[in-house]
Design a protein around this motif. Structure first.
Motif, mmCIF file in Angstrom:
data_model
loop_
_atom_site.group_PDB
_atom_site.id
_atom_site.type_symbol
_atom_site.label_atom_id
_atom_site.label_comp_id
_atom_site.label_asym_id
_atom_site.label_seq_id
_atom_site.Cartn_x
_atom_site.Cartn_y
_atom_site.Cartn_z
ATOM 1 N N ASP A 79 0.825 -1.210 0.000
ATOM 2 C CA ASP A 79 0.000 0.000 0.000
ATOM 3 C C ASP A 79 0.861 1.263 0.000
ATOM 4 O OD1 ASP A 79 1.008 -0.259 2.525
ATOM 5 O OD2 ASP A 79 -0.891 -0.015 3.567
ATOM 6 N N ASP A 80 2.064 1.131 -0.513
ATOM 7 C CA ASP A 80 2.954 2.281 -0.575
ATOM 8 C C ASP A 80 2.370 3.317 -1.531
ATOM 9 O OD1 ASP A 80 4.978 1.030 1.032
ATOM 10 O OD2 ASP A 80 5.455 -0.190 -0.726
ATOM 11 N N GLU A 81 2.295 4.540 -1.063
ATOM 12 C CA GLU A 81 1.841 5.638 -1.918
ATOM 13 C C GLU A 81 3.079 6.248 -2.574
ATOM 14 O OE1 GLU A 81 -1.226 6.742 -2.717
ATOM 15 O OE2 GLU A 81 -2.047 5.047 -1.586
ATOM 16 N N VAL A 90 5.345 4.422 -11.895
ATOM 17 C CA VAL A 90 5.918 4.871 -10.633
ATOM 18 C C VAL A 90 7.274 5.507 -10.892
ATOM 19 C CG1 VAL A 90 6.798 4.054 -8.407
ATOM 20 C CG2 VAL A 90 4.707 3.083 -9.354
#
Length: 145
Positions: A79-81, A90
């Motif tokens: 759940d890394d933003e 990314v």
């Protein structure tokens, strides 16, 4: 969804290709000339390799998607933003910062398919598609044991 449409289109095009090439192969073989027969046989073999490669990639995609949905349903996906580029990819520097955590998880539990799958996602975020696919293939292998 667009990926699935692309896969269906590619499979349909491959089927059309197989029919057309198969017809040509039969015509080459029917001539009775040694060189033409060799070309005809090659025209049968090369599409088989194409079907094998397409089937392998489709199975990889289906299995990887299944594992991803399983992790998602259990709330175990990363759940890394991370910041993304306008293209939606990314930013590599941000992905490189979180990568060691996923690498350490795999080193701590080398037979855990979930850790291996998350490592594959981290590789993908870092732009290393070859290692990402390898890690996800290993996750699929570990899951199916």
């Amino acid at each position: 969804m667009t990926t699935r449409i692309g896969v269906v289109v590619m499979a349909a095009l491959l089927a059309l290709y197989l029919v057309l090439v198969g017809q040509r192969a039969v015509l080459f073989i029917a001539t009775g000339e040694p060189v033409a027969i060799a070309i005809g046989v090659a025209l049968f073999v090369l599409p088989v390799v194409g079907v094998w490669a397409l089937t392998r990639e489709i199975l990889f995609g289906v299995r990887a998607e299944r594992l991803g949905r399983l992790l998602e349903s259990n709330g175990e996906l990363p759940d890394d933003e991370l910041p993304v580029r306008p293209s939606g990819r990314v930013e590599r520097d941000a992905a490189d910062e979180v990568f060691p955590r996923y690498q350490a998880a795999v080193e701590a539990a080398p037979t855990d398919w979930k850790a291996r799958y998350r490592l594959g996602l981290a590789y993908d975020g870092a732009g290393d598609r070859r290692r990402a696919r390898s890690a996800i293939r290993e996750a699929i292998h570990l899951y199916s044991r």
